[in-house]
Design a protein around this motif. Structure first.
Motif, mmCIF file in Angstrom:
data_model
loop_
_atom_site.group_PDB
_atom_site.id
_atom_site.type_symbol
_atom_site.label_atom_id
_atom_site.label_comp_id
_atom_site.label_asym_id
_atom_site.label_seq_id
_atom_site.Cartn_x
_atom_site.Cartn_y
_atom_site.Cartn_z
ATOM 1 N N ILE A 1 0.849 -1.204 0.000
ATOM 2 C CA ILE A 1 0.000 0.000 0.000
ATOM 3 C C ILE A 1 0.876 1.243 0.000
ATOM 4 N N ILE A 2 0.422 2.254 -0.724
ATOM 5 C CA ILE A 2 1.043 3.568 -0.611
ATOM 6 C C ILE A 2 -0.004 4.417 0.095
ATOM 7 N N LEU A 3 0.363 4.899 1.273
ATOM 8 C CA LEU A 3 -0.613 5.567 2.139
ATOM 9 C C LEU A 3 -0.227 7.029 2.360
ATOM 10 N N GLY A 4 -1.214 7.904 2.322
ATOM 11 C CA GLY A 4 -0.943 9.317 2.576
ATOM 12 C C GLY A 4 -2.160 9.988 3.172
ATOM 13 N N GLU A 5 -1.936 11.193 3.672
ATOM 14 C CA GLU A 5 -3.051 11.945 4.224
ATOM 15 C C GLU A 5 -3.872 12.534 3.077
ATOM 16 N N ALA A 6 -5.189 12.628 3.284
ATOM 17 C CA ALA A 6 -6.068 13.144 2.219
ATOM 18 C C ALA A 6 -5.907 14.657 2.086
ATOM 19 N N LYS A 7 -4.873 15.059 1.370
ATOM 20 C CA LYS A 7 -4.630 16.482 1.128
ATOM 21 C C LYS A 7 -4.529 16.670 -0.374
ATOM 22 N N LYS A 8 -4.803 17.890 -0.802
ATOM 23 C CA LYS A 8 -4.872 18.212 -2.230
ATOM 24 C C LYS A 8 -3.656 17.695 -3.016
ATOM 25 N N ASN A 9 -2.456 18.089 -2.567
ATOM 26 C CA ASN A 9 -1.235 17.712 -3.287
ATOM 27 C C ASN A 9 -1.021 16.214 -3.315
ATOM 28 N N VAL A 10 -1.291 15.581 -2.175
ATOM 29 C CA VAL A 10 -1.078 14.132 -2.060
ATOM 30 C C VAL A 10 -2.017 13.416 -3.025
ATOM 31 N N ARG A 11 -3.270 13.897 -3.064
ATOM 32 C CA ARG A 11 -4.247 13.275 -3.967
ATOM 33 C C ARG A 11 -3.769 13.375 -5.413
ATOM 34 N N GLU A 12 -3.216 14.524 -5.761
ATOM 35 C CA GLU A 12 -2.753 14.706 -7.145
ATOM 36 C C GLU A 12 -1.574 13.775 -7.452
ATOM 37 N N ILE A 13 -0.619 13.735 -6.529
ATOM 38 C CA ILE A 13 0.582 12.904 -6.741
ATOM 39 C C ILE A 13 0.192 11.427 -6.842
ATOM 40 N N PHE A 14 -0.674 10.983 -5.946
ATOM 41 C CA PHE A 14 -1.102 9.577 -5.955
ATOM 42 C C PHE A 14 -1.856 9.258 -7.256
ATOM 43 N N GLY A 15 -2.734 10.175 -7.645
ATOM 44 C CA GLY A 15 -3.519 9.953 -8.864
ATOM 45 C C GLY A 15 -2.612 9.799 -10.078
ATOM 46 N N ARG A 16 -1.617 10.664 -10.171
ATOM 47 C CA ARG A 16 -0.687 10.614 -11.301
ATOM 48 C C ARG A 16 0.116 9.322 -11.298
ATOM 49 N N ALA A 17 0.637 8.970 -10.109
ATOM 50 C CA ALA A 17 1.476 7.765 -10.019
ATOM 51 C C ALA A 17 0.644 6.514 -10.314
ATOM 52 N N ALA A 18 -0.573 6.465 -9.750
ATOM 53 C CA ALA A 18 -1.430 5.293 -9.958
ATOM 54 C C ALA A 18 -1.787 5.150 -11.429
ATOM 55 N N GLN A 19 -2.043 6.276 -12.061
ATOM 56 C CA GLN A 19 -2.405 6.244 -13.488
ATOM 57 C C GLN A 19 -1.235 5.712 -14.309
ATOM 58 N N ARG A 20 -0.033 6.136 -13.974
ATOM 59 C CA ARG A 20 1.167 5.664 -14.680
ATOM 60 C C ARG A 20 1.336 4.156 -14.538
ATOM 61 N N MET A 21 0.986 3.660 -13.336
ATOM 62 C CA MET A 21 1.202 2.236 -13.067
ATOM 63 C C MET A 21 -0.022 1.379 -13.368
ATOM 64 N N GLY A 22 -1.149 2.035 -13.669
ATOM 65 C CA GLY A 22 -2.384 1.298 -13.935
ATOM 66 C C GLY A 22 -2.900 0.605 -12.683
ATOM 67 N N LYS A 23 -2.762 1.276 -11.531
ATOM 68 C CA LYS A 23 -3.184 0.681 -10.263
ATOM 69 C C LYS A 23 -4.354 1.466 -9.655
ATOM 70 N N ALA A 24 -4.992 0.839 -8.658
ATOM 71 C CA ALA A 24 -6.141 1.483 -8.013
ATOM 72 C C ALA A 24 -5.690 2.632 -7.114
ATOM 73 N N CYS A 25 -6.492 3.695 -7.120
ATOM 74 C CA CYS A 25 -6.205 4.857 -6.265
ATOM 75 C C CYS A 25 -7.530 5.388 -5.725
ATOM 76 N N VAL A 26 -7.654 5.464 -4.410
ATOM 77 C CA VAL A 26 -8.876 6.024 -3.828
ATOM 78 C C VAL A 26 -8.508 7.096 -2.810
ATOM 79 N N ASN A 27 -9.348 8.119 -2.775
ATOM 80 C CA ASN A 27 -9.034 9.271 -1.935
ATOM 81 C C ASN A 27 -10.082 9.506 -0.853
ATOM 82 N N ASN A 28 -9.679 10.261 0.159
ATOM 83 C CA ASN A 28 -10.588 10.731 1.220
ATOM 84 C C ASN A 28 -11.265 9.605 1.976
ATOM 85 N N CYS A 29 -10.561 8.522 2.208
ATOM 86 C CA CYS A 29 -11.188 7.377 2.876
ATOM 87 C C CYS A 29 -11.379 7.673 4.357
ATOM 88 N N ASN A 30 -12.538 7.245 4.889
ATOM 89 C CA ASN A 30 -12.686 7.410 6.337
ATOM 90 C C ASN A 30 -12.627 6.087 7.088
#
Ligand SMILES: Cc1cc2nc3c(=O)[nH]c(=O)nc-3n(C[C@H](O)[C@H](O)[C@H](O)COP(=O)(O)OP(=O)(O)OC[C@H]3O[C@@H](n4cnc5c(N)ncnc54)[C@H](O)[C@@H]3O)c2cc1C
Length: 316
Positions: free
Chosen positions: A78-107
């Motif tokens: 797992i790649i885990l981060g806090e639900a913040k604007k920049n983190v969401r963008e970085i994760f989204g970009r990296a996940a898209q590059r790798m073709g992996k699942a990315c979900v944000n703002n999980c509670n």
């Protein structure tokens, strides 16, 4: 065992991100962070075995590429981060590059029988969706509600590994940096919050809410239009789906209609009082006490009564 890679945009919630990863049964715990931010003592105390550092400028395109590089080498679960604007963008970009699942703002987040399962608000915050993330690794950003407490084993000295982007980085250049105006208050920790909405006609009128908040030992929060559109308050004061999720003991919503995007952020407040002159405003259905009144008439009277009485906030 499967490892967790924790992305640190800042170090405020690193202990909680580490203990959450440990609670999920993940190990070793690796932190990925800018060199200038790292705090070795905090990492060691909270069980991080390694800190991978970089010196990239804060450009999500490059950081996400470097993240992909690190993931390919370390193969975390797992790649885990806090639900913040920049983190969401970085994760989204990296996940898209790798073709992996990315979900944000999980509670909420769990791993059962090897499958990562998360809960997060969907359809504008009106519902909670439960999602199972197929494949590995998966990228997850979590809100403070998802933090798990777990007794972590401290580490004597985490390994520090500095890395750099192997690829060329000439497509984007950092030309200027402008820091956003931040307030000193962390709304998610406040015990008493007076929320202001578009029912206020002018910025100067917010003084009424400030005065009330002060009398109750509280702070001011707001609906999104007040910070994002009108710019009367800093961005980090807005409550709701795209802002802070509060857990205050008392929330007083003044001149706020109660749209779902706002209400989702106040669900964990203990007691909600609404002050709104429209009896049909949805906020009344979300509140424990409803005051149907013009805020310009009601607030001065309330403030006067509070001043006259010896009564002060029971919430400290
Ligand atoms: C993707 C997305 C995300 C969003 N995220 C958020 C979010 O995180 N947080 C958020 O707040 N919003 C968010 N919004 C916006 C949200 O949909 C609403 O538009 C917003 O919450 C409305 O703000 P408000 O209640 O201050 O204003 P309004 O809806 O205009 O309500 C003003 C209220 O004040 C009352 N009023 C007027 N005059 C007086 C008076 N004199 N005395 C007493 N009451 C009075 C009115 O009856 C009315 O109910 C989001 C929207 C989208 C599309």
């Amino acid at each position: 065992m499967s490892s967790a890679l924790i992305y640190a945009e800042d170090w405020e919630h690193i202990p909680e991100l580490l203990s959450t990863s440990a609670a999920l049964g993940l190990s070793p715990l690796i932190i990925f962070s800018h060199r200038d931010l790292i705090d070795i003592k905090v990492a060691a105390k909270n069980g991080a075995s390694e800190i991978i550092t970089h010196r990239l400028e804060p450009i999500p395109t490059y950081i996400s590429r470097l993240l992909v590089q690190v993931i390919s080498e370390r193969q975390p679960r797992i790649i885990l981060g806090e639900a913040k604007k920049n983190v969401r963008e970085i994760f989204g970009r990296a996940a898209q590059r790798m073709g992996k699942a990315c979900v944000n703002n999980c509670n909420n987040i769990d791993i059962a029988e090897g499958i990562v399962r998360i809960i997060r608000p969907i359809l504008g915050g009106g519902y909670n969706g439960i999602q199972e993330l197929i494949g590995s690794p998966v990228f997850v950003t979590i809100r403070p509600e998802a933090f798990k407490k777990y007794p972590v084993k401290s580490v004597e000295e985490p390994l520090i590994t500095e890395i750099d982007l192997k690829l060329k980085r000439d497509s984007i250049k950092l030309v200027d940096k402008k820091t956003t105006k931040r307030s000193e208050v962390d709304l998610s920790l406040a015990k008493v919050i007076v929320g202001v909405g578009r029912g206020f006609r002018n910025k100067e009128d917010l003084k009424l809410a400030e005065e009330l908040a002060e009398l109750l030992n509280g702070v001011i929060g707001c609906s999104r239009p007040i910070s994002s559109d009108l710019k009367w308050l800093p961005e980090d004061r807005h409550i709701g789906l795209s802002g802070k999720w509060i857990r205050s003991r008392l929330y007083i919503a003044v001149g706020i209609s109660g749209q779902i995007q706002h209400v989702v952020g106040i669900k964990n407040a203990e007691t909600v009082i609404a002050i709104n002159n429209d009896p049909d405003a949805p906020i009344h259905k979300e509140s424990d006490y409803s005051i149907i009144a013009d805020l310009y008439e009601f607030l001065p009277v309330l403030i006067k009564k509070l001043r006259e009485s010896k009564l002060r906030s029971i919430y400290g």
